[in-house]
Design a protein around this motif. Structure first.
Motif, mmCIF file in Angstrom:
data_model
loop_
_atom_site.group_PDB
_atom_site.id
_atom_site.type_symbol
_atom_site.label_atom_id
_atom_site.label_comp_id
_atom_site.label_asym_id
_atom_site.label_seq_id
_atom_site.Cartn_x
_atom_site.Cartn_y
_atom_site.Cartn_z
ATOM 1 N N GLY A 41 0.839 -1.196 0.000
ATOM 2 C CA GLY A 41 0.000 0.000 0.000
ATOM 3 C C GLY A 41 0.871 1.241 0.000
ATOM 4 N N ASP A 42 0.753 2.069 1.051
ATOM 5 C CA ASP A 42 1.553 3.289 1.164
ATOM 6 C C ASP A 42 2.817 3.093 1.994
ATOM 7 N N SER A 43 3.073 1.875 2.454
ATOM 8 C CA SER A 43 4.261 1.589 3.268
ATOM 9 C C SER A 43 5.344 0.939 2.407
ATOM 10 N N PHE A 44 6.577 1.400 2.607
ATOM 11 C CA PHE A 44 7.708 0.948 1.805
ATOM 12 C C PHE A 44 8.877 0.551 2.689
ATOM 13 N N THR A 45 9.626 -0.443 2.238
ATOM 14 C CA THR A 45 10.966 -0.718 2.741
ATOM 15 C C THR A 45 11.873 -0.633 1.529
ATOM 16 N N TRP A 46 12.919 0.163 1.644
ATOM 17 C CA TRP A 46 13.805 0.481 0.525
ATOM 18 C C TRP A 46 15.210 0.103 0.938
ATOM 19 N N ILE A 47 15.829 -0.830 0.231
ATOM 20 C CA ILE A 47 17.168 -1.302 0.582
ATOM 21 C C ILE A 47 18.087 -1.138 -0.627
ATOM 22 N N GLN A 48 19.216 -0.477 -0.426
ATOM 23 C CA GLN A 48 20.232 -0.369 -1.482
ATOM 24 C C GLN A 48 21.493 -1.037 -0.971
ATOM 25 N N SER A 49 22.158 -1.788 -1.861
ATOM 26 C CA SER A 49 23.356 -2.483 -1.412
ATOM 27 C C SER A 49 24.392 -2.624 -2.518
ATOM 28 N N VAL A 50 25.630 -2.650 -2.068
ATOM 29 C CA VAL A 50 26.801 -3.015 -2.861
ATOM 30 C C VAL A 50 27.573 -3.969 -1.941
ATOM 31 N N ASN A 52 29.585 -5.395 0.850
ATOM 32 C CA ASN A 52 30.047 -4.885 2.147
ATOM 33 C C ASN A 52 29.344 -3.614 2.634
ATOM 34 N N TRP A 53 28.214 -3.222 2.046
ATOM 35 C CA TRP A 53 27.506 -2.024 2.495
ATOM 36 C C TRP A 53 26.041 -2.105 2.109
ATOM 37 N N THR A 54 25.171 -1.831 3.071
ATOM 38 C CA THR A 54 23.728 -1.807 2.823
ATOM 39 C C THR A 54 23.141 -0.598 3.523
ATOM 40 N N TRP A 55 22.188 0.039 2.862
ATOM 41 C CA TRP A 55 21.522 1.234 3.372
ATOM 42 C C TRP A 55 20.039 1.015 3.190
ATOM 43 N N SER A 56 19.237 1.199 4.246
ATOM 44 C CA SER A 56 17.810 0.952 4.099
ATOM 45 C C SER A 56 16.979 1.994 4.843
ATOM 46 N N ASN A 57 15.752 2.167 4.366
ATOM 47 C CA ASN A 57 14.772 3.036 4.998
ATOM 48 C C ASN A 57 13.404 2.391 4.896
ATOM 49 N N THR A 58 12.608 2.591 5.924
ATOM 50 C CA THR A 58 11.215 2.173 5.922
ATOM 51 C C THR A 58 10.391 3.436 6.131
ATOM 52 N N PHE A 59 9.369 3.621 5.293
ATOM 53 C CA PHE A 59 8.582 4.848 5.388
ATOM 54 C C PHE A 59 7.166 4.613 4.892
ATOM 55 N N CYS A 65 8.461 10.756 8.448
ATOM 56 C CA CYS A 65 9.130 9.511 8.812
ATOM 57 C C CYS A 65 10.560 9.781 9.244
ATOM 58 N N GLU A 66 11.070 8.921 10.128
ATOM 59 C CA GLU A 66 12.482 8.991 10.467
ATOM 60 C C GLU A 66 13.233 8.181 9.420
ATOM 61 N N LEU A 67 14.171 8.821 8.762
ATOM 62 C CA LEU A 67 14.937 8.207 7.680
ATOM 63 C C LEU A 67 16.421 8.272 8.010
ATOM 64 N N THR A 68 17.212 7.531 7.258
ATOM 65 C CA THR A 68 18.659 7.493 7.454
ATOM 66 C C THR A 68 19.351 7.852 6.151
ATOM 67 N N THR A 69 20.363 8.717 6.239
ATOM 68 C CA THR A 69 21.143 9.093 5.057
ATOM 69 C C THR A 69 22.143 7.988 4.728
ATOM 70 N N MET A 70 22.836 8.149 3.608
ATOM 71 C CA MET A 70 23.850 7.180 3.197
ATOM 72 C C MET A 70 24.968 7.057 4.219
#
Length: 125
Positions: A41-50, A52-59, A65-70
């Protein structure tokens, strides 16, 4: 169109200029970024990875929403969706993301220097 899927970097424009503009040039990688999006629906989990490194946000669209930068810094911002385009104001840039021709298209414009970074990823799952 639903965002859910797994995407692999296909092409990008102004990558180095963008990293330089936000002070992250040493974070440059030559690996293909994998982005996985889970949408309910309107809820997302977004994961980017290379490797040895992963960055994710749920919103949730329509909420602050509380988000995290790279770099791991946390911030709060509203997440907006208009005509299928997600829009988030990060501290150093404005992000828009959409699905176009079954590809994930992310565009970031830096606040200070106006550098536009565009990343296009093809769906792999």
């Amino acid at each position: 169109m639903a965002f859910t899927g797994k995407y692999e970097l296909e092409e990008q424009e102004n990558y180095v200029e963008f990293l330089e503009a936000i002070g992250l040039l040493k974070a440059k990688t030559d690996h293909k970024v994998i982005t996985e999006v889970k949408q309910d629906g309107d809820s997302f989990t977004w994961i980017q990875s290379v490797p040895n490194w992963t960055w994710s946000n749920t919103f949730t669209v329509g909420q602050e929403c509380e988000l995290t930068t790279m770099t791991g810094d946390k911030f709060k911002a509203p997440v907006i969706m208009d005509s299928g385009v997600i829009s988030i104001q990060f501290p150093q840039y404005h992000l828009t993301t959409e699905i176009s021709d079954n590809k994930l298209v992310m565009t970031c414009v830096t606040a200070e220097k106006g550098v536009t970074f565009k990343r296009v990823s093809r769906r792999i799952a």
